[in-house]
Write a protein that holds these residues in place. Structure first.
Motif, PDB file in Angstrom:
ATOM      1  N   LEU A  75       0.832  -1.213   0.000  1.00  0.00           N
ATOM      2  CA  LEU A  75       0.000   0.000   0.000  1.00  0.00           C
ATOM      3  C   LEU A  75       0.866   1.261   0.000  1.00  0.00           C
ATOM      4  O   LEU A  75       0.554   2.236  -0.690  1.00  0.00           O
ATOM      5  CB  LEU A  75      -0.935   0.008   1.212  1.00  0.00           C
ATOM      6  N   ILE A  76       1.940   1.249   0.765  1.00  0.00           N
ATOM      7  CA  ILE A  76       2.836   2.402   0.819  1.00  0.00           C
ATOM      8  C   ILE A  76       3.485   2.641  -0.545  1.00  0.00           C
ATOM      9  O   ILE A  76       3.602   3.771  -0.998  1.00  0.00           O
ATOM     10  CB  ILE A  76       3.899   2.224   1.925  1.00  0.00           C
ATOM     11  N   LYS A  77       3.873   1.551  -1.211  1.00  0.00           N
ATOM     12  CA  LYS A  77       4.504   1.683  -2.532  1.00  0.00           C
ATOM     13  C   LYS A  77       3.561   2.310  -3.556  1.00  0.00           C
ATOM     14  O   LYS A  77       4.006   2.943  -4.503  1.00  0.00           O
ATOM     15  CB  LYS A  77       4.976   0.324  -3.042  1.00  0.00           C
ATOM     16  N   GLN A  78       2.266   2.153  -3.358  1.00  0.00           N
ATOM     17  CA  GLN A  78       1.286   2.713  -4.292  1.00  0.00           C
ATOM     18  C   GLN A  78       1.065   4.210  -4.090  1.00  0.00           C
ATOM     19  O   GLN A  78       0.501   4.866  -4.950  1.00  0.00           O
ATOM     20  CB  GLN A  78      -0.050   1.994  -4.160  1.00  0.00           C
ATOM     21  N   GLN A  79       1.518   4.741  -2.976  1.00  0.00           N
ATOM     22  CA  GLN A  79       1.320   6.155  -2.681  1.00  0.00           C
ATOM     23  C   GLN A  79       2.311   6.993  -3.477  1.00  0.00           C
ATOM     24  O   GLN A  79       3.502   6.729  -3.462  1.00  0.00           O
ATOM     25  CB  GLN A  79       1.502   6.434  -1.180  1.00  0.00           C
ATOM     26  N   LYS A  80       1.804   8.002  -4.162  1.00  0.00           N
ATOM     27  CA  LYS A  80       2.670   8.852  -4.987  1.00  0.00           C
ATOM     28  C   LYS A  80       3.244  10.017  -4.202  1.00  0.00           C
ATOM     29  O   LYS A  80       4.349  10.455  -4.459  1.00  0.00           O
ATOM     30  CB  LYS A  80       1.891   9.370  -6.188  1.00  0.00           C
ATOM     31  N   ASP A  81       2.489  10.529  -3.268  1.00  0.00           N
ATOM     32  CA  ASP A  81       2.923  11.729  -2.553  1.00  0.00           C
ATOM     33  C   ASP A  81       2.951  11.509  -1.040  1.00  0.00           C
ATOM     34  O   ASP A  81       2.504  12.357  -0.284  1.00  0.00           O
ATOM     35  CB  ASP A  81       2.019  12.901  -2.900  1.00  0.00           C
TER      36      ASP A  81
END
Length: 95
Positions: A25-31
């Motif tokens: 989930l963290i890897k999917q966050q862009k900002d």
């Protein structure tokens, strides 16, 4: 004693699975932001001409913490869904 070992192993497996889901989930966050170290900001404000407002750091850090809490709750919910199904997480795949 065998039951206790099994429970411990299940706990470790679940914790590892939660960690994997959270990292995904963290890897999917862009900002995704990191919290500010208020000491550095107090010593070196971005704009010296403006009066520095320390409450802005607190508000920003609270917003960042809420974002991380949301990611953790999402990981727990996804893990519960996986738990309710027959799953096998290996190499990033659910089968």
């Amino acid at each position: 004693m065998n039951l206790k070992n099994k429970e411990t192993e299940e706990h470790i497996t679940r914790r590892s699975r939660l960690h994997e889901i959270l990292v995904a989930l963290i890897k999917q966050q862009k900002d995704l932001e990191l919290m500010d170290d208020d000491v550095q900001v107090f010593e070196n404000p971005l704009n010296h001409s403006e009066k520095y407002d320390p409450s802005k750091i607190v508000e920003r850090n609270q917003r960042i913490i809420k974002k991380y809490q949301s990611l953790v709750r999402s990981a727990i919910a996804l893990d519960a869904l996986l738990e309710s199904e027959d799953y096998d997480i290996s190499h990033g795949r659910i089968s």
